[in-house]
Design an enzyme around this catalytic site. Structure first.
Site, PDB file in Angstrom:
ATOM      1  N   CYS A  92       0.837  -1.199   0.000  1.00 10.22           N
ATOM      2  CA  CYS A  92       0.000   0.000   0.000  1.00 10.22           C
ATOM      3  C   CYS A  92       0.876   1.256   0.000  1.00 10.22           C
ATOM      4  O   CYS A  92       1.467   1.587  -1.011  1.00 10.22           O
ATOM      5  CB  CYS A  92      -0.986  -0.037   1.164  1.00 10.22           C
ATOM      6  SG  CYS A  92      -2.355   1.132   1.002  1.00 10.22           S
ATOM      7  N   HIS A 186      -2.988  -5.315   1.557  1.00 11.10           N
ATOM      8  CA  HIS A 186      -2.370  -5.666   2.836  1.00 11.10           C
ATOM      9  C   HIS A 186      -2.524  -7.160   3.122  1.00 11.10           C
ATOM     10  O   HIS A 186      -3.484  -7.574   3.772  1.00 11.10           O
ATOM     11  CB  HIS A 186      -3.048  -4.900   3.974  1.00 11.10           C
ATOM     12  CG  HIS A 186      -2.918  -3.424   3.913  1.00 11.10           C
ATOM     13  ND1 HIS A 186      -1.968  -2.720   4.628  1.00 11.10           N
ATOM     14  CD2 HIS A 186      -3.629  -2.493   3.226  1.00 11.10           C
ATOM     15  CE1 HIS A 186      -2.111  -1.431   4.389  1.00 11.10           C
ATOM     16  NE2 HIS A 186      -3.109  -1.271   3.537  1.00 11.10           N
ATOM     17  N   GLU A 188      -0.746  -8.787   5.204  1.00 13.48           N
ATOM     18  CA  GLU A 188      -0.398  -8.977   6.614  1.00 13.48           C
ATOM     19  C   GLU A 188      -1.611  -8.944   7.535  1.00 13.48           C
ATOM     20  O   GLU A 188      -1.522  -9.339   8.699  1.00 13.48           O
ATOM     21  CB  GLU A 188       0.626  -7.923   7.060  1.00 13.48           C
ATOM     22  CG  GLU A 188       0.093  -6.514   7.273  1.00 13.48           C
ATOM     23  CD  GLU A 188      -0.107  -5.729   5.998  1.00 13.48           C
ATOM     24  OE1 GLU A 188      -0.508  -4.560   6.079  1.00 13.48           O
ATOM     25  OE2 GLU A 188       0.139  -6.284   4.900  1.00 13.48           O
TER      26      GLU A 188
END
Length: 206
Positions: A92, A186, A188
């Site tokens: 991002c 994202h 994660e």
């Protein structure tokens, strides 16, 4: 700003990978890297950058991140390490930081560079337009990954040396150039660590 790191269950051959810990979802990347087999550390200063074999630049707010890299004296050390071949993965805002050119950014916004691409900030909309979507990524087995798009950029164009790894809704959302990897979304935040495992493999090969 995240102030604590997650202890890594490290082994002798685990690569030491840093997470730029100035702003953004640092803790989540530390956890994902650890789960992917790396020894994860926070990086805030040039001397900490010198101790890692690879670096993740997390999501967050790209203009704020740009200013903080200047405040912490990291802009030129980061550029030098990227030019020297250090593997870097940006998500991002991290993708924006790795772009050679930004659209819809501030005139004084600094980037690290590393990928020959033009990136448009906030291309998928504002915070209240955030969404999740399945994304097929070249080089990652096991089906699509779940992409979390939060004020996400997309890649407007790439140079000849850039490999497009994934698109969504007609827009490029994952790219790689040499040892440098970037995604608009994202991974994660999902518990699926396959993108981080890909990055760990890049670090090991480098």
């Amino acid at each position: 700003m995240t102030t604590s790191s997650i202890p890594a269950e490290s082994s002798a051959d685990a690569p030491v990978i840093g997470v730029l810990a100035l702003q953004g979802d640092v803790r989540e990347h530390l956890a994902a890297l650890t789960a992917a087999g790396a020894t994860a550390r926070q990086v805030r200063r040039p001397e900490e950058l010198a101790e890692v074999a690879g670096l993740v630049i997390p999501g967050g707010e790209s203009t704020t991140m740009s200013k903080l890299t200047i405040v912490f004296g990291l802009v030129e050390p980061l550029r030098e390490r990227v030019r020297a071949g250090m593997p870097v993965y940006g998500t991002c805002a991290g993708m924006i930081m790795l772009a050679d050119k930004i659209l819809d950014g501030r005139d004084d916004q600094e980037t690290i560079g590393g990928i020959d691409m033009i990136v448009r900030r906030n291309a998928f909309g504002r915070q209240n337009e955030s969404f999740e979507a399945e994304v097929d990524i070249d080089g990652i087995d096991g089906g699509p990954v779940e992409g979390v798009f939060i004020r996400a950029p997309w890649v407007e164009s790439v140079g000849g040396g850039v490999e497009v790894l994934a698109t969504f809704d007609g827009h490029t959302v994952a790219v790689r150039q040499g040892n440098v990897l970037a995604t608009s979304f994202h991974p994660e935040l999902t518990g699926d660590h396959r993108v981080h495992q890909l990055f760990v493999e890049i670090v090991l090969r480098a």
